[in-house]
Design a protein around this motif. Sequence first.
Motif, PDB file in Angstrom:
ATOM      1  N   PRO A  94       0.823  -1.216   0.000  1.00 12.03           N
ATOM      2  CA  PRO A  94       0.000   0.000   0.000  1.00 12.03           C
ATOM      3  C   PRO A  94       0.853   1.262   0.000  1.00 12.03           C
ATOM      4  N   VAL A  95       0.378   2.266  -0.722  1.00 10.54           N
ATOM      5  CA  VAL A  95       1.027   3.580  -0.795  1.00 10.54           C
ATOM      6  C   VAL A  95       0.026   4.602  -0.271  1.00 10.54           C
ATOM      7  N   VAL A  96       0.474   5.518   0.607  1.00 12.74           N
ATOM      8  CA  VAL A  96      -0.451   6.511   1.152  1.00 12.74           C
ATOM      9  C   VAL A  96      -0.254   7.892   0.543  1.00 12.74           C
ATOM     10  N   CYS A  97       0.907   8.147  -0.095  1.00 12.03           N
ATOM     11  CA  CYS A  97       1.139   9.479  -0.637  1.00 12.03           C
ATOM     12  C   CYS A  97       2.152   9.455  -1.768  1.00 12.03           C
ATOM     13  N   VAL A  98       2.041  10.455  -2.623  1.00 17.11           N
ATOM     14  CA  VAL A  98       3.010  10.701  -3.699  1.00 17.11           C
ATOM     15  C   VAL A  98       3.547  12.103  -3.487  1.00 17.11           C
ATOM     16  N   GLN A  99       4.856  12.221  -3.383  1.00 12.37           N
ATOM     17  CA  GLN A  99       5.502  13.511  -3.141  1.00 12.37           C
ATOM     18  C   GLN A  99       6.338  13.861  -4.372  1.00 12.37           C
ATOM     19  N   ASN A 100       5.828  14.787  -5.167  1.00 18.37           N
ATOM     20  CA  ASN A 100       6.474  15.158  -6.429  1.00 18.37           C
ATOM     21  C   ASN A 100       6.596  16.674  -6.535  1.00 18.37           C
ATOM     22  N   PRO A 101       7.527  17.165  -7.367  1.00 21.14           N
ATOM     23  CA  PRO A 101       7.557  18.612  -7.611  1.00 21.14           C
ATOM     24  C   PRO A 101       6.283  19.043  -8.318  1.00 21.14           C
ATOM     25  N   TYR A 102       5.682  20.124  -7.847  1.00 22.78           N
ATOM     26  CA  TYR A 102       4.427  20.587  -8.457  1.00 22.78           C
ATOM     27  C   TYR A 102       4.134  22.003  -7.989  1.00 22.78           C
ATOM     28  N   GLY A 103       3.603  22.791  -8.895  1.00 22.88           N
ATOM     29  CA  GLY A 103       3.189  24.150  -8.578  1.00 22.88           C
ATOM     30  C   GLY A 103       2.664  24.819  -9.827  1.00 22.88           C
ATOM     31  N   ILE A 104       2.436  26.118  -9.754  1.00 24.27           N
ATOM     32  CA  ILE A 104       1.985  26.863 -10.926  1.00 24.27           C
ATOM     33  C   ILE A 104       2.998  26.663 -12.049  1.00 24.27           C
ATOM     34  N   GLY A 105       2.502  26.338 -13.240  1.00 26.49           N
ATOM     35  CA  GLY A 105       3.388  26.047 -14.357  1.00 26.49           C
ATOM     36  C   GLY A 105       3.789  24.594 -14.436  1.00 26.49           C
ATOM     37  N   ALA A 106       3.101  23.707 -13.687  1.00 19.12           N
ATOM     38  CA  ALA A 106       3.465  22.296 -13.661  1.00 19.12           C
ATOM     39  C   ALA A 106       3.327  21.660 -15.036  1.00 19.12           C
ATOM     40  N   LEU A 107       4.152  20.657 -15.262  1.00 20.92           N
ATOM     41  CA  LEU A 107       4.089  19.914 -16.517  1.00 20.92           C
ATOM     42  C   LEU A 107       2.766  19.150 -16.610  1.00 20.92           C
ATOM     43  N   SER A 108       2.323  18.889 -17.828  1.00 17.69           N
ATOM     44  CA  SER A 108       1.063  18.170 -18.016  1.00 17.69           C
ATOM     45  C   SER A 108       1.124  16.776 -17.412  1.00 17.69           C
ATOM     46  N   SER A 145      -3.582  28.351 -16.301  1.00 17.38           N
ATOM     47  CA  SER A 145      -3.245  28.476 -17.725  1.00 17.38           C
ATOM     48  C   SER A 145      -1.774  28.773 -17.954  1.00 17.38           C
ATOM     49  N   LEU A 146      -1.023  29.047 -16.884  1.00 21.69           N
ATOM     50  CA  LEU A 146       0.399  29.340 -17.024  1.00 21.69           C
ATOM     51  C   LEU A 146       1.226  28.077 -17.181  1.00 21.69           C
ATOM     52  N   GLY A 147       0.603  26.908 -17.216  1.00 19.80           N
ATOM     53  CA  GLY A 147       1.326  25.658 -17.360  1.00 19.80           C
ATOM     54  C   GLY A 147       2.246  25.652 -18.564  1.00 19.80           C
ATOM     55  N   ARG A 148       3.391  24.996 -18.387  1.00 20.33           N
ATOM     56  CA  ARG A 148       4.403  24.993 -19.443  1.00 20.33           C
ATOM     57  C   ARG A 148       4.176  23.922 -20.490  1.00 20.33           C
ATOM     58  N   GLY A 149       3.393  22.911 -20.129  1.00 20.15           N
ATOM     59  CA  GLY A 149       3.253  21.802 -21.050  1.00 20.15           C
ATOM     60  C   GLY A 149       4.449  20.875 -20.942  1.00 20.15           C
ATOM     61  N   PRO A 150       4.508  19.787 -21.752  1.00 14.92           N
ATOM     62  CA  PRO A 150       5.580  18.817 -21.640  1.00 14.92           C
ATOM     63  C   PRO A 150       6.934  19.435 -21.927  1.00 14.92           C
ATOM     64  N   SER A 151       7.926  19.044 -21.131  1.00 20.61           N
ATOM     65  CA  SER A 151       9.300  19.448 -21.358  1.00 20.61           C
ATOM     66  C   SER A 151      10.202  18.596 -20.512  1.00 20.61           C
ATOM     67  N   GLY A 152      11.492  18.792 -20.640  1.00 16.46           N
ATOM     68  CA  GLY A 152      12.444  18.015 -19.854  1.00 16.46           C
ATOM     69  C   GLY A 152      12.435  18.459 -18.422  1.00 16.46           C
ATOM     70  N   ARG A 153      12.990  17.601 -17.552  1.00 13.08           N
ATOM     71  CA  ARG A 153      13.083  17.911 -16.137  1.00 13.08           C
ATOM     72  C   ARG A 153      14.298  17.205 -15.587  1.00 13.08           C
ATOM     73  N   SER A 154      14.933  17.846 -14.619  1.00 11.64           N
ATOM     74  CA  SER A 154      16.114  17.240 -14.009  1.00 11.64           C
ATOM     75  C   SER A 154      15.703  16.077 -13.127  1.00 11.64           C
TER      76      SER A 154
END
Length: 305
Positions: free
Chosen positions: A184-198, A296-305
Motif C-alpha cells: 500500500p502507498v499513502v502518498c506521492v511527493q512530487n515537484p508541483y506548482g503553478i506552471g506544472a508539466l502536463s 493556464s500558465l502551465g508549461r506543457g511537456p518538457s524536460g526535467r532534471s
Amino acid sequence: MSPRTNTAAATGTWRLGDLTVNRVGFGAMRLTGTAPFDLGVPRDRERSIGVLRRAVELGVNHIDTAAFYFSSTRSANELINRALAPYPEDLVIATKVWPGRDPSGAWGWATPAQLRGQVEENLRQLGRDHLDVVNLRVPPSRRNGSIAEHFGALAELRDAGLIRHLGVSNVTSGQLGEALAIAPVVCVQNPYGIGALSEDQALLRLCGELGLAFVPFFAIAGSGREAGPAAGDSEAVCAVAHAHGVSVAQVRLAWTLRQGPHVLAIPGTGDPDHLAQNMAAGTLRLSDEEVARLTSLGRGPSGRS
C-alpha cells in the motif's frame, strides 16, 4: 508551548493511511541553513527550534524531513527531536530515503540493502521506535527505471514494524503502479506548482482517483528548487497577489491547495514571519477566475532534471 490556534486546519484534513493530518504542513529542509545543503554558516539553533514549536502551535501536525537535511552543525531531524519531543500524539513525521550524504556533504544513493540503515538513522535522530511515513525518493537517473527492488525492501521494513506507512517521491505514474503492486502507498511527493508539466497534472489527478495524498514540493520555489523562488515571477501571479494584498508565495500555496482535497502543502522556512504567512495562505480564497488564469500558465511537456 502555547495552545494551538489551528490555522493549519483552515483547509481541512486528509488521511495518510490511518493517520489524519491538516492539509497545510511544514517542510524541514530550510531549518538547517540559509542554503539547505550548505555546510557553511547554519541558521540560529534556537530560532529554528522556535519556528518548529510555533508551527505546531498553529496546528501543523504533518512535518516532512530527511536525515540528509543537515548543514555543518545542524540536523533537521535532531532539531525536530529537540523542539517537539515528547511528540504530540497527532503529529505525523514523514521522511524519505534512497538519497544520502556523508559527513562531508557528498551525495550518494543507497542500495536496497542499505535502506534499512537509512531508516534506522532517521529513527535514531528523531528518537522514535518507528517512522510514521517513509517516502522512497527516486533519483532523477531512474525516472524511467524500475523501483521494485528498492520499494520491496521498504515494504519488508514496514512488515517488520519499523515503518507505519509508505510513500513514493519523484515518480512517474508507471512507477506508482509498480509500487502499489508491492505494498500500500499513502502518498506521492512530487515537484508541483503553478506552471506544472502536463504529466505532473495527470499524476495529481490519478492520486485523487486512487484516494492517495499528493504532496507537492517546490510549490513556492518553482524552478528555483532548493535555491528558493526565482527573483522574477509571472505578471499574472504578481497581479493576483497585489489584488489580495498578500505575497506571491501565499498565492502559489493557495493555488496549490485548490488543486484538490487530496493535495497537501509542506512549505518550509526558518523564518517566523514567513511561517505565519505560509499558514495564512490556507485561508486565502482565490476566485475561480484567478485559479483558471494561474492554471493556464502551465508549461506543457518538457524536460526535467
